[in-house]
Scaffold this active site. Sequence first.
Site, mmCIF file in Angstrom:
data_model
loop_
_atom_site.group_PDB
_atom_site.id
_atom_site.type_symbol
_atom_site.label_atom_id
_atom_site.label_comp_id
_atom_site.label_asym_id
_atom_site.label_seq_id
_atom_site.Cartn_x
_atom_site.Cartn_y
_atom_site.Cartn_z
ATOM 1 N N LYS A 53 0.855 -1.187 0.000
ATOM 2 C CA LYS A 53 0.000 0.000 0.000
ATOM 3 C C LYS A 53 0.892 1.238 0.000
ATOM 4 C CE LYS A 53 -3.945 1.937 2.627
ATOM 5 N NZ LYS A 53 -4.804 1.748 3.833
ATOM 6 N N SER A 88 -10.029 -0.674 6.928
ATOM 7 C CA SER A 88 -9.397 -0.457 5.622
ATOM 8 C C SER A 88 -8.680 -1.663 5.034
ATOM 9 C CB SER A 88 -8.418 0.714 5.708
ATOM 10 O OG SER A 88 -9.110 1.931 5.694
ATOM 11 N N SER A 144 -9.721 1.807 2.812
ATOM 12 C CA SER A 144 -8.825 2.573 1.973
ATOM 13 C C SER A 144 -7.780 1.733 1.242
ATOM 14 C CB SER A 144 -8.086 3.595 2.837
ATOM 15 O OG SER A 144 -7.240 2.941 3.779
#
Lengths: 98, 489, 484
Positions: free
Chosen positions: C76, C175, C151
């Site tokens: 990420k 997330s 996210s």
Amino acid sequence: MSDVELTPDEVRHVAALARLGLDDAEVERLGRELTSILGHVNTIAQLPIADVPPTTHANPHGDALRPDAARPGAPRAEALANAPDPAPEGFRVPPIGA
Amino acid sequence: MSGAWQRNGYEAVIGLEIHVQLNTASKMFCACPNRYGDEPNTNVCMVCLAHPGALPVANAEAVRQSARVGLALGCRIPAASEFSRKQYFYPDSPKAYQISQYDQPLCAEGSFHVPGEGAFSVRITRAHLEEDAAKMIHAGGDAGRIQGSAGSVVDFNRAGTPLLEIVTEPDLRSPEDARRFLTLLRATVVAIGASDCDMEKGSLRADANVSIRPLGSEEYGTKTELKNMNSFRFLERGIEAELERQLGLVRAGEAVRQETLHFDPATGGLTSLRSKEEAHDYRYFPEPDLLPVAQDPDDLAALAGQLPELPVARFARLTGAGLPEATALLLATEVELAAYYDDLAGRVGDAKVAANWVMGELQAHLNAAGIVADATPVTPERLAGLVALVVAGTINQTSAKEVFQALVEDPAATAAGVVGGRGLAQVGDADELGAIVDRVLADHPDEVAAFRGGREQVVGFLVGQCMKASGGRADAKALQALLRERLTA
Amino acid sequence: MAIDVIGLTAERAAALLRGRACTAEELAQAYLDRIAAVDGEIHSYLHVDPERTLAAAREQDAAGVDGLAGVPIAYKDLLSTRGVPTTAGSRILKGFVPIEDADVVRWGNEAGLVSLGKTNLDEFAMGSSTEHSAYGPTRNPWDPTRVPGGSSGGSAAVVAAGCAPWALGTDTGGSIRQPAAFCGLVGLMPTYGSVSRFGVVAFACSLEQVGPMTLTVRDAALLQQVIARDTDRDATCTGPRAPIEVPEPGRLDGITFGVPRVELEAGVEEGVRARFDESLAIAESLGARLVDVDLPYARHGLAAYYVIAPAEASANLSRFDGVRYGLRVDAPDVRAMYEATRDAGFGAEVKRRIMIGTYALSAGYHDAYYVQAQRVRTLIRRDFDAAFGDVDAILLPTAPSVAFPIGARLDDPLAMYANDIFTLPVNLAGIPALSVPNGLSEGLPTGLQIIGPAHSENLLLRLGAAFEAEHAFDPVPPGLRSAA
């Protein structure tokens, strides 16, 4: 404080604290959105829980301290590599202003 | 000047906020070297540059040293203290929040006694640990002046240096007391070894909260905050100037406004640091990246037991040894002088004799040279050699001064060497002294007659003449005796 | 050889490498080819550097080490990678190049994992759809008109699309788990303090952890073994309490699951509810017992979360001031520079949260909002503590809906936030939770969330493996199966 309505001046005050330069349209929109979000958040404001201790840390067992051992910092060139306005020895900033 | 500042029916109310930079090896929250004077931005890393993702980890030694200072200030050390974020935007604050302590400081509720003439105590509100800001190098404009400068360059070497902020209650009643308090506090922190407390380098900084109130009033007047008093003298002068300014306002029927003032040492003036911004709203909250610091009562007891002799205790010891209070206070608080004195007294074996030398010859030399005691070439070892010669009667006071001067001028010289080389050993031999006395008396018949006529004070003149004739080497006591013997014979 | 990377687990990839069926370089190349072929549409990567990836793979081939060495991974873009741009999905960090690796990246490197690149996310991890990325939304590989969740939507999409065997995400309020559920993956939110946050661009420090997003529960365990470690650079991290074990599926005799029936009444989509009920039936069929649990304060989680997370975020994001890195908008004085830079650098959702957080911490409101929310947090922790006195784990849907259409919730922040009602109480309590796929609703994946007490990762992984075997879910989106 069951019903909060943020006035444009309050929005501007909060934005000033956060150093967000908002235009009038943003002030208007954020005033609306914050009023709605804080309206929901206020559902907890009335809970009679004043005697409950607040939780600030999820893991109470961490290592609080480190030994005082120094190691060299990053090379200056590396430290300055990301600077938007590097000077030979540091980070340049505009004047502080009046 | 000693005692309270009281003028026109008003008295001074003064509190101090003192920042002490701790002399740890590494910074407060990262492993970067905690070192003064390095090239800008060479002791920096992801943490003290506040790169995204950086996390602070607190320095155990900074916590330990802070607790030691707290104990010396008579503070309570709570079982748990907490770091908080104090938020403000400024280029010297890389995270735009300073990790500090808010409602749970490391040290709380202490009291600090300043002994000597007009002794007083100051309550310590708290002492908490925080991180220092970066240094702004202002381009253009006057050094130190912030407003209107043409931009700046930021050096993050100092960012994250451990700072102990000590806050007093408004218990001080005069600028002089403020200076005395800070002097003793500095000596205490230096004795503990937590900081070098060098105001020039900024490792000791003091701000003052100053107000005045009618004598006898219990309420506090509106206070102002004084910054940038970077020496003991400026602290005293700055507070004095501010008290006078407030007195002038009050007597003119005007109100004192709460504001922050910047002391200008060059002019002795005070400038208001007005900010256009609304009052600060620091939005403190507990630092989620750091855990509360726990203090074990047994560890604290051990720490307290390991503290070195502190200046207040030194003062008691030195007055107990018979030194005058003023001398004892100086030798307890002037850090370098105190160390020098201890060293010398140990070698000489007589507190008073050592004190006389330190307060006399040594102080005069240090003042003349503009240096502190650990910088003089006349080390305690060398001076002790000189003192020994005096105590043994090998040389007299006059020669001792000359030898001392020689020790200053030639770092390789020893007292014994100088005495031998210059033939300064005093003349105490009755025959040799007798010859000198006889010659002087023969050369000054008028004075001899005057003495015999009852003017006894003439003897001082004759002693001087004899001393001169001996090249300053005469044993003063023996000379006096011999002279009187001949005059009255 | 041609390597089919679609549906390839990390465990299988490691076996291929160890069995010399392919080299790390060939494997990395296969993924790079796959990325080149499909990521134009999915937009799950923000940064791919094929040369760097291949060089790292060759290094592993040369070293010839064992274990997971040579297996690719995606990170990420909230995780700092030394020498590789890290944007947090924000314009304000455009061009920023970290000078150090995040601890988890460092440990990935130590294990020989080969980075394929950095994945898209909601700006600073603030969002539940990856639509709040300054660099454009990511599409759900199951249906490109829908969001992948957020996210960590980029990390979910790369794994679902076969563009990485597994990925690391972060979870502040759901997330990892919600995008895992939306994309048919396994996602583990570890116990707070078991994984280092050093180098993770901070959103809400007291809530977030890094965790694996994988095709299988076993892969989640393998990746958790790599990242769950003590560190001296995160004071809140003490590592796992016991070594992470790779689970085998089995029966659930003796296990008691708590089901918070009341919570389920709150607007759960019908299909999601149906899959959840099927999972409950599976649990019973495997010998587990189901009991009702009550979490009275968990329903205040959303309100508490939307005070605490923005409050911490408002401070965490203050460092983006145009002085030391990132975007600067020039202005005549510092204050104007700050305001112009931050106005231009932050997106709408980030500004919204900075404003909420600043307001909640400001003079006069601090106690009523921030402290009150932290009290609710205490009560939520107590709710879970009490429940875990009676049950081994709690079951909930991961999200109340399946992946929603792109744009559907952008104009209604509260509706967007409400998608996290089942996940964010877990972050407030600091306890672990595992999301495993439990079927499809309207052709889109749904997730079963298994919540356990602090440091119960091994239990959660074992339970997850049992459900996984019974669900028999195929994590490869149908459209991609034919492409293979």
